[in-house]
Write a protein that holds these residues in place. Structure first.
Motif, PDB file in Angstrom:
ATOM      1  N   THR A  58       0.866  -1.177   0.000  1.00 43.18           N
ATOM      2  CA  THR A  58       0.000   0.000   0.000  1.00 43.18           C
ATOM      3  C   THR A  58       0.902   1.226   0.000  1.00 43.18           C
ATOM      4  N   PHE A  59       0.785   2.025  -1.055  1.00 45.28           N
ATOM      5  CA  PHE A  59       1.677   3.162  -1.234  1.00 45.28           C
ATOM      6  C   PHE A  59       1.466   4.217  -0.153  1.00 45.28           C
ATOM      7  N   ALA A  60       2.551   4.884   0.211  1.00 41.04           N
ATOM      8  CA  ALA A  60       2.457   6.014   1.131  1.00 41.04           C
ATOM      9  C   ALA A  60       1.568   7.075   0.474  1.00 41.04           C
ATOM     10  N   ALA A  61       0.826   7.791   1.295  1.00 43.78           N
ATOM     11  CA  ALA A  61      -0.072   8.816   0.761  1.00 43.78           C
ATOM     12  C   ALA A  61       0.757   9.907   0.105  1.00 43.78           C
ATOM     13  N   GLU A  62       0.866   9.812  -1.205  1.00 41.30           N
ATOM     14  CA  GLU A  62       1.691  10.761  -1.950  1.00 41.30           C
ATOM     15  C   GLU A  62       1.026  11.031  -3.283  1.00 41.30           C
ATOM     16  N   PRO A  63       0.886  12.291  -3.638  1.00 40.43           N
ATOM     17  CA  PRO A  63       0.313  12.588  -4.949  1.00 40.43           C
ATOM     18  C   PRO A  63       1.165  11.930  -6.039  1.00 40.43           C
ATOM     19  N   GLY A  64       0.492  11.350  -6.996  1.00 38.60           N
ATOM     20  CA  GLY A  64       1.216  10.736  -8.098  1.00 38.60           C
ATOM     21  C   GLY A  64       1.549   9.278  -7.895  1.00 38.60           C
ATOM     22  N   SER A  65       1.128   8.688  -6.773  1.00 44.45           N
ATOM     23  CA  SER A  65       1.334   7.253  -6.599  1.00 44.45           C
ATOM     24  C   SER A  65       0.578   6.540  -7.714  1.00 44.45           C
ATOM     25  N   PRO A  66       1.164   5.475  -8.254  1.00 51.62           N
ATOM     26  CA  PRO A  66       0.562   4.851  -9.427  1.00 51.62           C
ATOM     27  C   PRO A  66      -0.769   4.169  -9.140  1.00 51.62           C
ATOM     28  N   GLY A  67      -1.682   4.353 -10.061  1.00 52.83           N
ATOM     29  CA  GLY A  67      -2.909   3.574 -10.067  1.00 52.83           C
ATOM     30  C   GLY A  67      -3.767   3.701  -8.842  1.00 52.83           C
ATOM     31  N   SER A  68      -4.057   2.571  -8.228  1.00 55.91           N
ATOM     32  CA  SER A  68      -5.102   2.466  -7.231  1.00 55.91           C
ATOM     33  C   SER A  68      -4.649   2.680  -5.790  1.00 55.91           C
ATOM     34  N   GLY A  69      -3.397   3.025  -5.548  1.00 59.41           N
ATOM     35  CA  GLY A  69      -2.938   3.239  -4.181  1.00 59.41           C
ATOM     36  C   GLY A  69      -2.369   1.995  -3.529  1.00 59.41           C
ATOM     37  N   TYR A  70      -2.449   0.862  -4.219  1.00 64.08           N
ATOM     38  CA  TYR A  70      -1.870  -0.375  -3.698  1.00 64.08           C
ATOM     39  C   TYR A  70      -1.513  -1.257  -4.889  1.00 64.08           C
ATOM     40  N   MET A  71      -0.747  -2.287  -4.629  1.00 67.48           N
ATOM     41  CA  MET A  71      -0.528  -3.321  -5.630  1.00 67.48           C
ATOM     42  C   MET A  71      -0.250  -4.641  -4.928  1.00 67.48           C
ATOM     43  N   LYS A  72      -0.638  -5.709  -5.598  1.00 69.13           N
ATOM     44  CA  LYS A  72      -0.304  -7.051  -5.141  1.00 69.13           C
ATOM     45  C   LYS A  72       0.690  -7.614  -6.140  1.00 69.13           C
ATOM     46  N   GLU A  73       1.720  -8.262  -5.611  1.00 71.59           N
ATOM     47  CA  GLU A  73       2.686  -8.875  -6.501  1.00 71.59           C
ATOM     48  C   GLU A  73       3.025 -10.279  -6.033  1.00 71.59           C
ATOM     49  N   ILE A  74       3.381 -11.116  -6.998  1.00 76.41           N
ATOM     50  CA  ILE A  74       3.756 -12.488  -6.725  1.00 76.41           C
ATOM     51  C   ILE A  74       5.241 -12.659  -7.046  1.00 76.41           C
ATOM     52  N   PHE A  75       5.946 -13.349  -6.172  1.00 77.68           N
ATOM     53  CA  PHE A  75       7.365 -13.619  -6.406  1.00 77.68           C
ATOM     54  C   PHE A  75       7.454 -14.700  -7.480  1.00 77.68           C
ATOM     55  N   THR A  76       8.105 -14.388  -8.600  1.00 78.17           N
ATOM     56  CA  THR A  76       8.187 -15.330  -9.719  1.00 78.17           C
ATOM     57  C   THR A  76       9.574 -15.933  -9.888  1.00 78.17           C
ATOM     58  N   LYS A  77      10.589 -15.304  -9.308  1.00 81.27           N
ATOM     59  CA  LYS A  77      11.955 -15.824  -9.454  1.00 81.27           C
ATOM     60  C   LYS A  77      12.793 -15.365  -8.275  1.00 81.27           C
ATOM     61  N   ILE A  78      13.528 -16.302  -7.686  1.00 83.95           N
ATOM     62  CA  ILE A  78      14.526 -15.970  -6.676  1.00 83.95           C
ATOM     63  C   ILE A  78      15.764 -16.783  -7.031  1.00 83.95           C
ATOM     64  N   ASP A  79      16.773 -16.093  -7.531  1.00 83.14           N
ATOM     65  CA  ASP A  79      17.997 -16.727  -8.010  1.00 83.14           C
ATOM     66  C   ASP A  79      19.133 -16.371  -7.048  1.00 83.14           C
ATOM     67  N   ASP A  80      19.427 -17.287  -6.124  1.00 83.75           N
ATOM     68  CA  ASP A  80      20.454 -17.024  -5.116  1.00 83.75           C
ATOM     69  C   ASP A  80      21.853 -16.899  -5.725  1.00 83.75           C
ATOM     70  N   GLU A  81      22.128 -17.646  -6.773  1.00 80.81           N
ATOM     71  CA  GLU A  81      23.459 -17.614  -7.382  1.00 80.81           C
ATOM     72  C   GLU A  81      23.760 -16.251  -7.995  1.00 80.81           C
ATOM     73  N   ASN A  82      22.779 -15.689  -8.704  1.00 84.27           N
ATOM     74  CA  ASN A  82      22.970 -14.391  -9.369  1.00 84.27           C
ATOM     75  C   ASN A  82      22.374 -13.225  -8.589  1.00 84.27           C
ATOM     76  N   ARG A  83      21.804 -13.510  -7.416  1.00 83.15           N
ATOM     77  CA  ARG A  83      21.181 -12.501  -6.551  1.00 83.15           C
ATOM     78  C   ARG A  83      20.128 -11.680  -7.310  1.00 83.15           C
ATOM     79  N   VAL A  84      19.162 -12.384  -7.877  1.00 88.64           N
ATOM     80  CA  VAL A  84      18.100 -11.743  -8.646  1.00 88.64           C
ATOM     81  C   VAL A  84      16.753 -12.194  -8.093  1.00 88.64           C
ATOM     82  N   LYS A  85      15.873 -11.212  -7.884  1.00 88.80           N
ATOM     83  CA  LYS A  85      14.499 -11.491  -7.459  1.00 88.80           C
ATOM     84  C   LYS A  85      13.572 -10.782  -8.445  1.00 88.80           C
ATOM     85  N   GLU A  86      12.578 -11.523  -8.915  1.00 88.43           N
ATOM     86  CA  GLU A  86      11.607 -10.939  -9.828  1.00 88.43           C
ATOM     87  C   GLU A  86      10.205 -11.151  -9.276  1.00 88.43           C
ATOM     88  N   THR A  87       9.392 -10.133  -9.446  1.00 83.99           N
ATOM     89  CA  THR A  87       7.988 -10.227  -9.070  1.00 83.99           C
ATOM     90  C   THR A  87       7.145  -9.759 -10.247  1.00 83.99           C
TER      91      THR A  87
END
Length: 160
Positions: A58-87
């Protein structure tokens, strides 16, 4: 239409230490504790912090926050070797503005033994009608998050 924006944020802690925070729910916990008023609040909805976990931001109350004021995301990749996380945003945020796909990629790059770079990237896909909206896509919250977490880790190095 598709594109991406990214930013590199230098941080004065070792890459492995930063990755330990970024790879799991610890990142959300620290953001919630240290930056809720600046960046926003994080809720853990499903999972254990691994691939498939879902968080609500849930975004901090700030003018210009994108879209609806919140977002849900799913973790799709966690690569420990290359230190990469994707959502992927599954609801709210830029997706609420009409983008079909919004991916967030966080990568921790080793600079030297005592510092790293947090590369934050947002990739988006959508209809060409969204050309005017693209200027609102920003990695600034991710940059602020990296700076705040980095400062916290520096200040607490002796206890980690």
């Amino acid at each position: 239409m598709h594109g991406q924006i990214s930013n590199d944020t230098p941080v004065g802690v070792p890459a492995d230490l930063m990755w330990d925070v970024y790879r799991s729910f610890e990142l959300g916990r620290l953001v919630d504790k240290l930056a809720a008023d600046v960046v926003g609040r994080v809720e853990f909805l499903e999972g254990d912090g691994g691939v498939g976990s879902i968080v609500k931001f849930t975004f901090a109350a700030e003018p210009g926050s994108p879209g609806s004021g919140y977002m849900k995301e799913i973790f799709t990749k966690i690569d420990d070797e290359n230190r990469v996380k994707e959502t992927e945003v599954i609801e709210g945020g830029y997706k609420a503005l009409g983008f079909e796909v919004v991916r967030i990629r966080l990568e921790i790059l080793e600079k030297d033994s005592e510092s790293c770079i947090v590369r934050s990237c947002i990739e988006y896909e959508g209809d060409d009608k969204l050309a005017d909206v693209v200027s609102h896509v920003s990695v600034k919250p991710l940059e602020i998050m990296a700076e705040i977490v980095g400062k916290h880790l520096i200040q607490n190095k002796s206890t980690l």
